[in-house]
Design a protein around this motif. Structure first.
Motif, PDB file in Angstrom:
ATOM      1  N   VAL A 336     -38.436 -29.448  40.111  1.00 11.84           N
ATOM      2  CA  VAL A 336     -37.403 -28.430  39.874  1.00 11.84           C
ATOM      3  C   VAL A 336     -36.380 -28.897  38.848  1.00 11.84           C
ATOM      4  N   ALA A 337     -36.307 -30.209  38.608  1.00 17.49           N
ATOM      5  CA  ALA A 337     -35.436 -30.701  37.541  1.00 17.49           C
ATOM      6  C   ALA A 337     -35.890 -30.160  36.192  1.00 17.49           C
ATOM      7  N   GLU A 338     -37.199 -30.057  35.993  1.00 20.92           N
ATOM      8  CA  GLU A 338     -37.713 -29.489  34.747  1.00 20.92           C
ATOM      9  C   GLU A 338     -37.304 -28.020  34.618  1.00 20.92           C
ATOM     10  N   LEU A 339     -37.238 -27.336  35.740  1.00 19.83           N
ATOM     11  CA  LEU A 339     -36.830 -25.939  35.729  1.00 19.83           C
ATOM     12  C   LEU A 339     -35.361 -25.799  35.324  1.00 19.83           C
ATOM     13  N   LEU A 340     -34.509 -26.685  35.829  1.00 16.81           N
ATOM     14  CA  LEU A 340     -33.081 -26.619  35.524  1.00 16.81           C
ATOM     15  C   LEU A 340     -32.773 -27.081  34.108  1.00 16.81           C
ATOM     16  N   GLY A 341     -33.617 -27.940  33.564  1.00 17.72           N
ATOM     17  CA  GLY A 341     -33.375 -28.435  32.208  1.00 17.72           C
ATOM     18  C   GLY A 341     -32.097 -29.249  32.129  1.00 17.72           C
ATOM     19  N   ALA A 342     -31.357 -29.087  31.048  1.00 17.19           N
ATOM     20  CA  ALA A 342     -30.148 -29.878  30.811  1.00 17.19           C
ATOM     21  C   ALA A 342     -29.114 -29.668  31.907  1.00 17.19           C
ATOM     22  N   ARG A 343     -29.064 -28.468  32.481  1.00 21.10           N
ATOM     23  CA  ARG A 343     -28.064 -28.188  33.514  1.00 21.10           C
ATOM     24  C   ARG A 343     -28.256 -29.047  34.761  1.00 21.10           C
ATOM     25  N   GLY A 344     -29.426 -29.588  34.927  1.00 22.97           N
ATOM     26  CA  GLY A 344     -29.646 -30.466  36.060  1.00 22.97           C
ATOM     27  C   GLY A 344     -29.018 -31.830  35.899  1.00 22.97           C
ATOM     28  N   TYR A 345     -28.596 -32.165  34.673  1.00 25.70           N
ATOM     29  CA  TYR A 345     -28.073 -33.496  34.418  1.00 25.70           C
ATOM     30  C   TYR A 345     -26.639 -33.485  33.892  1.00 25.70           C
ATOM     31  N   LEU A 346     -26.084 -32.313  33.661  1.00 30.58           N
ATOM     32  CA  LEU A 346     -24.702 -32.213  33.211  1.00 30.58           C
ATOM     33  C   LEU A 346     -23.793 -32.086  34.425  1.00 30.58           C
ATOM     34  N   THR A 347     -22.717 -32.863  34.442  1.00 30.31           N
ATOM     35  CA  THR A 347     -21.883 -32.912  35.646  1.00 30.31           C
ATOM     36  C   THR A 347     -20.858 -31.789  35.724  1.00 30.31           C
ATOM     37  N   GLY A 348     -20.519 -31.154  34.624  1.00 31.90           N
ATOM     38  CA  GLY A 348     -19.455 -30.162  34.679  1.00 31.90           C
ATOM     39  C   GLY A 348     -19.883 -28.752  34.340  1.00 31.90           C
ATOM     40  N   VAL A 349     -21.177 -28.479  34.371  1.00 33.05           N
ATOM     41  CA  VAL A 349     -21.666 -27.185  33.914  1.00 33.05           C
ATOM     42  C   VAL A 349     -22.238 -26.341  35.054  1.00 33.05           C
ATOM     43  N   PHE A 350     -23.033 -26.946  35.917  1.00 30.73           N
ATOM     44  CA  PHE A 350     -23.729 -26.196  36.966  1.00 30.73           C
ATOM     45  C   PHE A 350     -23.477 -26.818  38.329  1.00 30.73           C
ATOM     46  N   GLU A 351     -22.839 -26.060  39.215  1.00 28.40           N
ATOM     47  CA  GLU A 351     -22.635 -26.466  40.615  1.00 28.40           C
ATOM     48  C   GLU A 351     -22.054 -27.877  40.746  1.00 28.40           C
ATOM     49  N   HIS A 352     -21.039 -28.184  39.948  1.00 28.41           N
ATOM     50  CA  HIS A 352     -20.304 -29.446  40.045  1.00 28.41           C
ATOM     51  C   HIS A 352     -21.201 -30.679  39.892  1.00 28.41           C
ATOM     52  N   GLY A 353     -22.305 -30.509  39.180  1.00 25.39           N
ATOM     53  CA  GLY A 353     -23.200 -31.650  38.965  1.00 25.39           C
ATOM     54  C   GLY A 353     -23.921 -32.104  40.219  1.00 25.39           C
ATOM     55  N   GLU A 354     -24.064 -31.214  41.210  1.00 26.89           N
ATOM     56  CA  GLU A 354     -24.696 -31.608  42.479  1.00 26.89           C
ATOM     57  C   GLU A 354     -26.135 -32.061  42.291  1.00 26.89           C
ATOM     58  N   PHE A 355     -26.866 -31.401  41.399  1.00 20.18           N
ATOM     59  CA  PHE A 355     -28.274 -31.772  41.241  1.00 20.18           C
ATOM     60  C   PHE A 355     -28.406 -33.179  40.672  1.00 20.18           C
ATOM     61  N   ALA A 356     -27.635 -33.497  39.648  1.00 19.84           N
ATOM     62  CA  ALA A 356     -27.708 -34.834  39.055  1.00 19.84           C
ATOM     63  C   ALA A 356     -27.394 -35.899  40.097  1.00 19.84           C
ATOM     64  N   LYS A 357     -26.417 -35.619  40.947  1.00 19.60           N
ATOM     65  CA  LYS A 357     -26.035 -36.584  41.977  1.00 19.60           C
ATOM     66  C   LYS A 357     -27.147 -36.769  43.005  1.00 19.60           C
ATOM     67  N   LEU A 358     -27.693 -35.676  43.515  1.00 24.25           N
ATOM     68  CA  LEU A 358     -28.721 -35.837  44.557  1.00 24.25           C
ATOM     69  C   LEU A 358     -29.978 -36.488  44.003  1.00 24.25           C
TER      70      LEU A 358
END
Length: 560
Positions: A336-358
């Motif tokens: 699902v990281a591939e699905l999110l693309g860059a937003r999965g790794y940016l801390t201030g753009v999507f859901e407070h960077g929750e995906f990158a953290k988890l």
């Protein structure tokens, strides 16, 4: 209160705390960036009574059903892995006492935990890693107890904990009978006798208290000894059977969180004039990730009940659970990281960077309490027993093993845990009988092809395991690959057992069919799972906002 209602009550509190409280995503993100432990979140869990679920009911706690404890930690991990790891560590620190401690020590420790004391587990040392029998921390007898010396390193909650369960060398020559366990009350030691080490920066769970303890002629009372002198190795290995299984809660919670974020993104994000959720590739990605998470849940559900029902086989179930669940969930997260693309790794753009953290936090779960390779090596050491006796069709197998998926559970018999399962794994040996039962229930024949492929693959795997002959030294790559195939056989058998425990209700059978398609796709080279099945799983995942699961809370005694 039933298992399901206790978990539901905790989930409701977590939802409130997430909306406006210590689990607010922006606050957890701030603490993570500052590498600060989320103490307010941990305190909220204390106030909610979660520590009592780390204590067996016989000692005044609420640990009646191990699946319930795992479901609760999963609910916490669904919000934040750092908090779940920090809080759940107390169970890991205490479990050696439940396994081998005296009733007096266990009752004392139970009161301490229920009152809010934190317990850490001091096993490892710098330079020795998982080679516990190389440990140099020593405990020498004195006239009135013991004297502890040396440094334990890479210990979770070492600084925060009031109590520490410490592995120490009690015989100069060491060896399997040369180590003992001690319950150290740091509050009773002067600062000159125990010194906390500095927090160690980590890539994941940045806020966790990963540090160490240095002991200097630390005086311990005779009552600090856990169990008999020289029996620590056996106690630790038995305790690990519970803690490794409990680690599945961390992976399931992380997987829940990842798929929740991905499906929200897919529903809201529009590309080329339509939601991402409507794109075939996105749906296939979500469906296959969902299958991985559900397969991990099936294995966890069976393994957590096996602690109560088949404690003598936990050397197998715990090793499979710890090797398989973090691995398959990490694959789902990466999908699902591939699905999110860059937003999965940016801390201030999507859901407070929750995906990158988890995503980075979860990578650490695979090394907790023995890495994936360590657990596969444990399976390899039992290959002779695991392959023996496979092939006979026993139509009563489903009934005999039904307590692994439903019904009341007996109290955990810690004294029945064994280092090696003399009988192998009853679940996988029952596969022919389980297939017989599922085929009887599959009136529409929807599972015909996937069952046939799983039957053949499972037979091949068991034949290869039975034919395996260990050589001197470490096992080779072939043995580890075979252990990985065996894990898939256990996962498939868990799915069969759940199917055999209920009539075709449409929903659950469809979800489990997706799990079996995934298992067979990995067991059979060149086989591609049914795309329509994964599309159906994607549709289900996209309509469930919080928790994707095989089970219903109103099912008898189910905490899931």
């Amino acid at each position: 209160m039933s298992a399901g209602s206790a978990v539901t009550a905790l989930e409701e509190m977590l939802g409130q705390w997430r909306a406006d409280g210590p689990f607010a995503p922006e606050e957890l993100a701030r603490l993570d960036a500052a590498e600060v432990i989320p103490t307010a979140a941990c305190r909220a869990l204390d106030d909610a009574g979660l520590p009592a679920y780390y204590v067996p009911v016989r000692f005044g706690g609420r640990l009646v059903a191990f699946p319930e404890v795992v479901a609760m930690l999963r609910a916490v991990a669904r919000q934040d892995l750092t908090v779940a790891i920090a809080h759940g560590k107390t169970f890991l620190g205490a479990v050696s006492v439940w396994v081998s401690g005296s009733p007096e020590t266990a009752e004392w420790l139970a009161r301490q935990i229920i009152d809010g004391a934190i317990v850490c587990w001091g096993l490892t040392e710098q330079g020795h890693g998982s080679d516990l029998l190389a440990g140099e921390v020593s405990a020498e007898r004195t006239t009135d107890g013991w004297r502890l010396d040396g440094t334990k390193w890479l210990i979770n909650n070492a600084t925060r904990a009031q109590l520490a369960c410490v592995l120490a060398r009690t015989s100069a020559e060491g060896g399997p009978r040369g180590f003992s366990l001690f319950l150290v009350d740091k509050r009773e030691l002067a600062p000159r006798h125990v010194e906390p080490l500095d927090k160690i920066p980590t890539h994941g769970i940045r806020g966790a208290d990963i540090s160490g303890l240095s002991f200097h002629d630390a005086p311990l009372p005779a009552t600090a000894l856990i169990g008999e002198p020289g029996k620590a190795g056996e106690t630790v290995l038995k305790a690990l059977q519970l803690t490794r299984t409990a680690c599945a809660a961390l992976s399931l919670g992380a997987g829940d969180h990842a798929i929740r974020l991905a499906t929200r993104f897919a529903r809201r994000r529009r590309l080329y004039g339509r939601p991402v959720a409507e794109m075939p590739l996105a749906r296939d990605t979500i469906g296959r990730a969902a299958a991985r998470l559900l397969l991990a849940e099936a294995v966890t559900a069976v393994a957590t009940r096996a602690i109560h029902v088949l404690p003598r086989e936990m050397s197998v179930f715990s090793a499979v659970c710890k090797a398989f669940v973090p691995t398959i969930v990490q694959e789902a997260i990466e999908q699902v990281a591939e699905l999110l693309g860059a937003r999965g790794y940016l801390t201030g753009v999507f859901e407070h960077g929750e995906f990158a953290k988890l995503e980075r936090d979860h990578r650490l779960v695979a090394i907790f309490d023995g890495s994936t390779l360590v657990n596969r090596q444990l399976l390899i050491s039992q290959f002779t027993r695991l392959g023996r006796g496979y092939g006979a069709v026993d139509p009563s197998a489903a009934d005999r093993l039904s307590t692994l998926v439903t019904g009341p559970l007996p109290e955990i018999a810690y004294d029945k845990l064994t280092l090696i399962s003399a009988s192998g794994c009853g679940l996988t040996l029952a596969v022919p009988g389980l297939l017989h039962r599922v085929r009887e229930l599959d009136s529409g024949g929807r599972l015909t092809h996937v069952l046939a492929d799983f039957e053949a693959a499972c037979a091949r795997t068991h034949a290869a395991i039975e034919a395996y002959r260990p050589a001197s030294g470490m096992p080779g790559a072939h043995a580890f690959a075979l252990a990985e195939l065996y894990e898939l056989c256990v996962a498939g058998a868990a799915c069969l057992l759940i199917l055999a425990s209920r009539p075709d209700d449409g929903r659950t059978w469809t979800l489990l069919r997706g799990c079996l398609e995934l298992v067979v796709e990995r067991l059979v080279p060149g086989r591609h799972g049914d795309d329509e099945v994964f599309a159906t799983l994607a549709e289900h995942a996209l309509t469930v906002d919080e928790r994707l699961t095989l089970f219903a809370r109103d099912q008898e005694d189910s905490p899931w």
